[in-house]
Write a protein that holds these residues in place. Structure first.
Motif, PDB file in Angstrom:
ATOM      1  N   GLN A   9       0.833  -1.190   0.000  1.00 27.15           N
ATOM      2  CA  GLN A   9       0.000   0.000   0.000  1.00 27.15           C
ATOM      3  C   GLN A   9       0.874   1.248   0.000  1.00 27.15           C
ATOM      4  O   GLN A   9       1.998   1.233   0.484  1.00 27.15           O
ATOM      5  CB  GLN A   9      -0.934   0.042   1.207  1.00 27.15           C
ATOM      6  N   VAL A  10       0.337   2.305  -0.590  1.00 32.02           N
ATOM      7  CA  VAL A  10       0.916   3.633  -0.433  1.00 32.02           C
ATOM      8  C   VAL A  10      -0.264   4.546  -0.127  1.00 32.02           C
ATOM      9  O   VAL A  10      -1.221   4.650  -0.894  1.00 32.02           O
ATOM     10  CB  VAL A  10       1.720   4.077  -1.678  1.00 32.02           C
ATOM     11  N   TRP A  11      -0.189   5.183   1.040  1.00 32.68           N
ATOM     12  CA  TRP A  11      -1.343   5.913   1.555  1.00 32.68           C
ATOM     13  C   TRP A  11      -1.599   7.194   0.778  1.00 32.68           C
ATOM     14  O   TRP A  11      -0.720   7.680   0.065  1.00 32.68           O
ATOM     15  CB  TRP A  11      -1.154   6.215   3.042  1.00 32.68           C
ATOM     16  N   SER A  12      -2.798   7.727   0.913  1.00 29.29           N
ATOM     17  CA  SER A  12      -3.214   8.901   0.154  1.00 29.29           C
ATOM     18  C   SER A  12      -2.293  10.085   0.420  1.00 29.29           C
ATOM     19  O   SER A  12      -1.946  10.372   1.568  1.00 29.29           O
ATOM     20  CB  SER A  12      -4.661   9.272   0.527  1.00 29.29           C
ATOM     21  N   ASN A  13      -1.887  10.754  -0.660  1.00 29.09           N
ATOM     22  CA  ASN A  13      -1.002  11.920  -0.583  1.00 29.09           C
ATOM     23  C   ASN A  13       0.204  11.646   0.319  1.00 29.09           C
ATOM     24  O   ASN A  13       0.601  12.481   1.129  1.00 29.09           O
ATOM     25  CB  ASN A  13      -1.775  13.142  -0.077  1.00 29.09           C
ATOM     26  N   ASP A  14       0.781  10.476   0.151  1.00 29.34           N
ATOM     27  CA  ASP A  14       1.877  10.052   1.007  1.00 29.34           C
ATOM     28  C   ASP A  14       2.901   9.283   0.170  1.00 29.34           C
ATOM     29  O   ASP A  14       2.793   9.230  -1.059  1.00 29.34           O
ATOM     30  CB  ASP A  14       1.321   9.173   2.139  1.00 29.34           C
ATOM     31  N   TYR A  15       3.854   8.682   0.837  1.00 36.40           N
ATOM     32  CA  TYR A  15       4.895   7.943   0.130  1.00 36.40           C
ATOM     33  C   TYR A  15       5.337   6.749   0.951  1.00 36.40           C
ATOM     34  O   TYR A  15       5.050   6.632   2.148  1.00 36.40           O
ATOM     35  CB  TYR A  15       6.094   8.858  -0.163  1.00 36.40           C
ATOM     36  N   THR A  16       6.041   5.825   0.299  1.00 39.06           N
ATOM     37  CA  THR A  16       6.603   4.659   0.959  1.00 39.06           C
ATOM     38  C   THR A  16       7.872   4.254   0.234  1.00 39.06           C
ATOM     39  O   THR A  16       8.179   4.770  -0.843  1.00 39.06           O
ATOM     40  CB  THR A  16       5.590   3.494   0.983  1.00 39.06           C
ATOM     41  N   GLY A  17       8.612   3.330   0.819  1.00 41.30           N
ATOM     42  CA  GLY A  17       9.849   2.868   0.203  1.00 41.30           C
ATOM     43  C   GLY A  17       9.620   1.696  -0.727  1.00 41.30           C
ATOM     44  O   GLY A  17       8.676   0.920  -0.572  1.00 41.30           O
ATOM     45  N   VAL A  18      10.512   1.582  -1.724  1.00 44.81           N
ATOM     46  CA  VAL A  18      10.499   0.455  -2.663  1.00 44.81           C
ATOM     47  C   VAL A  18      11.891  -0.164  -2.670  1.00 44.81           C
ATOM     48  O   VAL A  18      12.895   0.555  -2.746  1.00 44.81           O
ATOM     49  CB  VAL A  18      10.133   0.903  -4.091  1.00 44.81           C
ATOM     50  N   GLU A  19      11.946  -1.475  -2.600  1.00 43.68           N
ATOM     51  CA  GLU A  19      13.204  -2.202  -2.703  1.00 43.68           C
ATOM     52  C   GLU A  19      13.028  -3.318  -3.717  1.00 43.68           C
ATOM     53  O   GLU A  19      12.091  -4.111  -3.611  1.00 43.68           O
ATOM     54  CB  GLU A  19      13.607  -2.773  -1.349  1.00 43.68           C
ATOM     55  N   VAL A  20      13.926  -3.378  -4.712  1.00 46.79           N
ATOM     56  CA  VAL A  20      13.834  -4.374  -5.777  1.00 46.79           C
ATOM     57  C   VAL A  20      15.170  -5.100  -5.883  1.00 46.79           C
ATOM     58  O   VAL A  20      16.210  -4.462  -6.070  1.00 46.79           O
ATOM     59  CB  VAL A  20      13.482  -3.731  -7.131  1.00 46.79           C
ATOM     60  N   TYR A  21      15.142  -6.410  -5.762  1.00 44.98           N
ATOM     61  CA  TYR A  21      16.346  -7.205  -6.002  1.00 44.98           C
ATOM     62  C   TYR A  21      16.517  -7.387  -7.504  1.00 44.98           C
ATOM     63  O   TYR A  21      15.561  -7.709  -8.212  1.00 44.98           O
ATOM     64  CB  TYR A  21      16.238  -8.559  -5.298  1.00 44.98           C
ATOM     65  N   LEU A  22      17.749  -7.180  -7.982  1.00 45.97           N
ATOM     66  CA  LEU A  22      18.014  -7.154  -9.420  1.00 45.97           C
ATOM     67  C   LEU A  22      18.706  -8.430  -9.898  1.00 45.97           C
ATOM     68  O   LEU A  22      19.613  -8.947  -9.233  1.00 45.97           O
ATOM     69  CB  LEU A  22      18.889  -5.958  -9.779  1.00 45.97           C
ATOM     70  N   ASN A  23      18.276  -8.916 -11.052  1.00 49.32           N
ATOM     71  CA  ASN A  23      19.042  -9.900 -11.808  1.00 49.32           C
ATOM     72  C   ASN A  23      19.930  -9.115 -12.758  1.00 49.32           C
ATOM     73  O   ASN A  23      19.433  -8.332 -13.576  1.00 49.32           O
ATOM     74  CB  ASN A  23      18.109 -10.822 -12.601  1.00 49.32           C
ATOM     75  N   LEU A  24      21.258  -9.305 -12.662  1.00 47.09           N
ATOM     76  CA  LEU A  24      22.203  -8.514 -13.448  1.00 47.09           C
ATOM     77  C   LEU A  24      23.013  -9.387 -14.392  1.00 47.09           C
ATOM     78  O   LEU A  24      23.432 -10.499 -14.031  1.00 47.09           O
ATOM     79  CB  LEU A  24      23.176  -7.770 -12.532  1.00 47.09           C
ATOM     80  N   THR A  25      23.227  -8.861 -15.596  1.00 44.42           N
ATOM     81  CA  THR A  25      24.160  -9.503 -16.521  1.00 44.42           C
ATOM     82  C   THR A  25      25.552  -9.494 -15.904  1.00 44.42           C
ATOM     83  O   THR A  25      25.982  -8.493 -15.330  1.00 44.42           O
ATOM     84  CB  THR A  25      24.162  -8.781 -17.868  1.00 44.42           C
TER      85      THR A  25
END
Length: 489
Positions: A250-266
């Motif tokens: 969830q990301v709340w109304s008129n608000d923000y949150t963190g995103v973390e993405v694990y990457l597959n890399l060449t």
């Protein structure tokens, strides 16, 4: 003609010469016109459209941290957001299209992935559950593998959607691939891509777990749930060298949150820039009844301590419902540095809070090497209320001690079961404080069988910074707990 000779023969000759000259002139003019295009209508001059950056509303600031600001020189590793390319030509003008320059393969030590990005040019509707087919080729153009029936996440109005193909062994040598889209119907959308924006993109190199992080902003006046975020990594030449995806509860109304993405890399590549592309998933919703949190809410204490690259923290949830247990509450914790760059995102579930009880959630989070945390914030998704196996918490502890002689400190104590039901798999959360009542660490473990009205000796390994003077132990019923005679356990 005004210059005809009086002699008739010479007149005939002159007429012949003049006619010939006119014919030569006419042919020459027509030839010249053909070369320079005088006989054809001028081609219209096509001007590149001026693309204005969308105006993004500033998110409401969480109380714990200041509004994130895009940093020009991130503390860990400088990455630039790629310049948004003009979309590939869309022949139909109103259907999904493959975005030019955003298709490639990522070749890791063990796997090969296909990456492509699909764009929705419509601003009035979304494409949901879009099917695609693909054919993979090797470098010589030989077909290696084909598959039908892949499906994209939701393409909101104006959105670009990242898709990852996991090539099987038959296509591990794939150098390129073709994709055919079956868009289907464009339907009404509850939000658009412009309501989900990204700031503070970061890349943290790691031999085993490279990650990309960012702040996800919601400019709607309502919560957006189950947001799908794709991250694409590029090298200095603009070629795709990495990809990953994540879901944000969830990301709340008129608000923000963190995103973390694990990457597959060449392998053996250097990441120069990271692009995040948020959109909705199959399960996304806009709007949510938050009255649940009138009964279930945070305790005031949100302590933390960083021990080398480990971030230790605990937060408390209180259930004011005295007749039912609070269940299935999803939490999301974002840890940031002093520049509001996301260092880690931890998520999970609070499975069970007994009636009128307090349940702690202990988190030990790994931070990128060499980073220093500044603070964190926690967000919750509403859960449910259910009948409880116990009217109140029947578990107590006593006789605690801490032993720091081994490879890791361990806290021991006696755990008593005051109920008439045998219990197995009770979660035991330990919170440690020094002589000045400063939080200095803790840990958690799961109990073995605890007989009805019985007492058992227990041990929990902990991570601690300093000398413990006080130990709090919380026995917690969770998803894995088995209670004699209760439910299907």
């Amino acid at each position: 003609m005004s210059n005809i000779f009086s002699d008739r023969k010479r007149g005939f000759i002159l007429v012949f010469v003049l006619i010939a000259a006119l014919l030569v002139t006419s042919v020459s003019c027509n030839l010249l016109n053909f070369i320079i295009g005088d006989d054809e209508p001028d081609e219209p001059v096509i001007e590149e459209p001026v693309v204005e950056e969308p105006v993004v509303e500033e998110p409401v600031v969480n109380e714990e941290i200041e509004e994130p600001v895009q940093q020009e020189e991130p503390a860990q590793e400088e990455v630039q957001e790629p310049v948004q390319e003009q979309p590939a030509t869309n022949l139909s003008g109103d259907e999904l299209y493959l975005v030019e320059g955003k298709q490639g393969t990522v070749v890791t030590e063990y796997y090969t992935y296909g990456v492509f990005v699909v764009g929705n040019p419509r601003n009035d509707c979304m494409y949901d559950y879009v099917q695609y087919d693909y054919v993979a080729y090797d470098a010589a153009g030989t077909e290696l593998y084909s598959e039908t029936g892949g499906y994209l996440e939701t393409a909101l109005p104006g959105a670009q959607v990242v898709e990852i193909i996991y090539f099987p062994d038959e296509a591990k040598d794939a150098a390129n691939f073709d994709v055919v889209l079956s868009p289907g119907e464009c339907t009404a959308a509850p939000a658009s891509a412009s309501t989900l924006t990204i700031s503070n993109p970061m890349y943290y190199a790691d031999e085993f777990s490279p990650i990309a992080t960012a702040i996800l902003n919601n400019s709607l006046d309502e919560i957006q749930t189950d947001v799908y975020v794709g991250a694409v990594a590029y090298d200095a030449s603009g070629a795709i060298v990495g990809v990953g995806t994540s879901y944000v509860a969830q990301v709340w109304s008129n608000d923000y949150t963190g995103v973390e993405v694990y990457l597959n890399l060449t392998e053996n590549t250097v990441v120069d820039s990271i692009e995040f592309l948020p959109t909705h998933s199959y399960f996304s919703e806009v709007g949510r009844d938050n009255s649940y949190f009138n009964t279930v809410y945070f305790g005031e204490d949100l302590p933390w301590v960083q021990i080398e690259d480990s971030y230790e923290t605990v937060f408390y949830l209180i259930n004011d419902n005295t007749s039912q247990a609070a269940t299935d509450i999803e939490y999301r914790m974002t840890i940031v540095d002093e520049n509001d760059n996301v260092l880690s995102v931890e998520s999970g579930w609070v499975d069970f809070i007994l009636p009128g009880d307090v349940t702690p959630v202990y988190i030990s989070a790994y931070l990128p090497e060499g980073t220093q945390a500044y603070t964190h914030f926690v967000e919750l998704t509403p859960g449910e209320f259910e009948d409880s196996p116990f009217a109140s918490n029947p578990f107590t502890t006593s006789n605690w001690a801490i032993d720091e002689s081994g490879w890791s400190p361990v806290v021991s104590f006696d755990l008593a079961n005051g109920s008439d039901k045998a219990v197995t798999g009770l979660e035991m959360i330990v919170v440690l404080y020094d002589a000045d009542d400063n939080f200095i660490g803790g840990g958690y473990a799961t109990s073995e069988i605890l007989s009805a009205n019985g007492t058992a000796y227990q041990e929990v390994y902990v991570n601690v910074a300093g000398e413990a003077a006080t130990v709090d132990v919380y026995p917690v019923v969770d998803y894995w707990t088995e209670i004699e005679g209760w439910g299907d356990n």
